[in-house]
Design an enzyme around this catalytic site. Structure first.
Site, PDB file in Angstrom:
ATOM      1  N   ASP A  54       0.691  -1.503   0.064  1.00 58.87           N
ATOM      2  CA  ASP A  54      -0.156  -0.165  -0.100  1.00 58.87           C
ATOM      3  C   ASP A  54       0.762   1.133   0.079  1.00 58.87           C
ATOM      4  OD1 ASP A  54      -2.607  -1.123  -0.197  1.00 58.87           O
ATOM      5  OD2 ASP A  54      -2.769  -1.117   2.032  1.00 58.87           O
ATOM      6  N   ILE A  55       2.068   1.174   0.823  1.00 64.26           N
ATOM      7  CA  ILE A  55       2.675   2.551   1.039  1.00 64.26           C
ATOM      8  C   ILE A  55       3.526   2.634  -0.508  1.00 64.26           C
ATOM      9  CG2 ILE A  55       4.649   3.499   2.212  1.00 64.26           C
ATOM     10  CD1 ILE A  55       2.236   3.176   3.599  1.00 64.26           C
TER      11      ILE A  55
END
Length: 407
Positions: free
Chosen positions: A180-181
């Site tokens: 996600d990051i």
């Protein structure tokens, strides 16, 4: 000073982590970011607690720490765009924005007239970034995508964890939602590239960012190891597939990391560790040989490292120019003098009279530094102000929308 993106306005329709991370990065760089949330509930991560942010008396608020990690420097606007009036508000805001971020399922916003083609019609300069699990096309396009699932499907978990045959062997996810990051960061890069291209063309464009694409792209050298050999790399625990010794080793009081990057550093390590015979051994004298003979070398090093503490190893090896370091927990991380000198913790006053701790942005721009303008907002904190300032809606018009449940 104004931020580097202080001339940019972003409408952030995303939630959870990947999209909000992109929005926060743009906000840290000075962009005005308006986060659109569902009335009454907001972003799911507002409720992903404990732990929670504290108020002035040190009591828990209803604001989860998770939400705080990806939403500073934003304004919160509550709009129900399943209603026609809510859709109208979003379209009017999009006409006044430079960027839209969204992470709905493929086609999920089309039913509301909020897809790229619909918003492009009202704002041809709009840059519209869609973040999904699998992208806008392909056999998986309609599937929902989650970080944990993508770490497995995208190969990362096949590389992470103890090797087969060792205690605790098996695939392991990374300890933070890294996919996600990374997707949020790639989305940011795409937005910045599109903004730059718009300077030449005068037109916006659609950006398609997928968690799976990002995860596969970030396999980096491990992907190339496979593509060049046709053999899937195996889990090595904390060891490196191409460099030896490059892993954790036991010390007298715990463990430390030894990161030997070349033959010269290996020789220096051997001197410090009293293992000079290993440096001249043909099985270990070159990195190629050490990779081939790692199963023989690593136990010999482990037998030597247990006689000194982690602090002693770090002191001795740093003095010899051999890369090494401790394995810190987060309390030790934020107590570390380098972390403190770099100001990686930032405390921001919140709307409850307390303080919201934040992890500082790693971006250091000399002329337009990151500014920490406001803590992550409470739900709908800026609804009235945004609608009045950007759309000219007075209190009576807003009261009617509120009565209808639109805002």
């Amino acid at each position: 000073m104004s931020g580097a993106l202080s001339h940019i306005r972003v409408l952030d329709l995303s939630r959870v982590l990947a999209g909000p991370w992109a929005g926060q990065t743009l906000a840290d760089l000075g962009a005005e970011v308006i986060k659109v949330e569902r009335p009454g509930s907001g972003d799911d991560t507002r409720h992903w607690g404990p732990p929670y942010v504290k108020d002035a008396q040190g009591n828990d608020t209803r604001e989860a720490a998770y939400f705080q990690s990806a939403n500073r420097n934003k304004q919160s606007l509550t709009v129900d765009f399943t209603q026609a009036e809510g859709q109208r508000l979003i379209r009017e805001l999009a006409a006044r924005c430079d960027v839209v971020l969204e992470n709905f399922k493929v086609g999920g916003l089309k039913a509301y007239g909020l897809d790229y083609e619909s918003l492009k019609a009202v704002n041809p300069r709009l840059i519209y970034c869609s973040i999904t699990g699998f992208g806008q096309d392909g056999p998986y396009a309609k599937r929902a995508g989650y970080d944990f699932m993508i770490q497995g499907l995208g190969g990362l978990m096949s590389l992470t964890g103890r090797p087969e045959g060792e205690a605790g062997a098996g695939p392991m996810k990374v300890g933070v939602a890294l996919t996600d990051i990374l997707t949020g960061l790639y989305a940011t890069v795409g937005v910045l590239a599109a903004l730059n291209q718009r300077e030449q063309s005068g037109l916006g464009q659609h950006i398609d960012v997928a968690l799976l694409d990002v995860q596969v792209a970030c396999l980096a050298n491990q992907a190339m190891n496979y593509l060049c050999t046709g053999r899937s790399p195996k889990r090595l625990g904390n060891a490196h597939p191409n460099i030896v010794p490059y892993q954790d080793f036991p010390s007298a009081d715990g463990d430390f990391i030894l990161a030997v990057g070349n033959d010269s550093q290996f020789g220096k390590f051997c001197e410090v560790a009293g293992l000079t015979a290993l440096a001249g051994d043909s099985r270990f004298s070159t990195n190629k040989a050490r990779v081939a003979n790692r199963d023989e070398l690593i136990p010999l090093i482990r037998q030597a490292t247990v006689f000194k503490t982690t602090a002693e190893w770090v002191q001795l090896l740093e003095a010899a120019g051999v890369p090494c370091g401790p394995i810190n927990d987060l309390a030790q991380v934020f107590a570390d003098p380098q972390v403190q000198a770099r100001g990686l913790r930032v405390d921001m006053p919140n709307s409850y009279g307390g303080v919201t701790p934040q992890v500082a942005s790693p971006l250091r721009l000399s002329a337009t530094p990151v500014q920490y303008r406001n803590a992550p907002p409470t739900l709908g904190e800026h609804t009235a102000e945004v609608l009045q300032r950007l759309l000219g809606l007075d209190s009576a018009a807003q009261a009617q929308l509120r009565e209808q449940g639109v805002i």
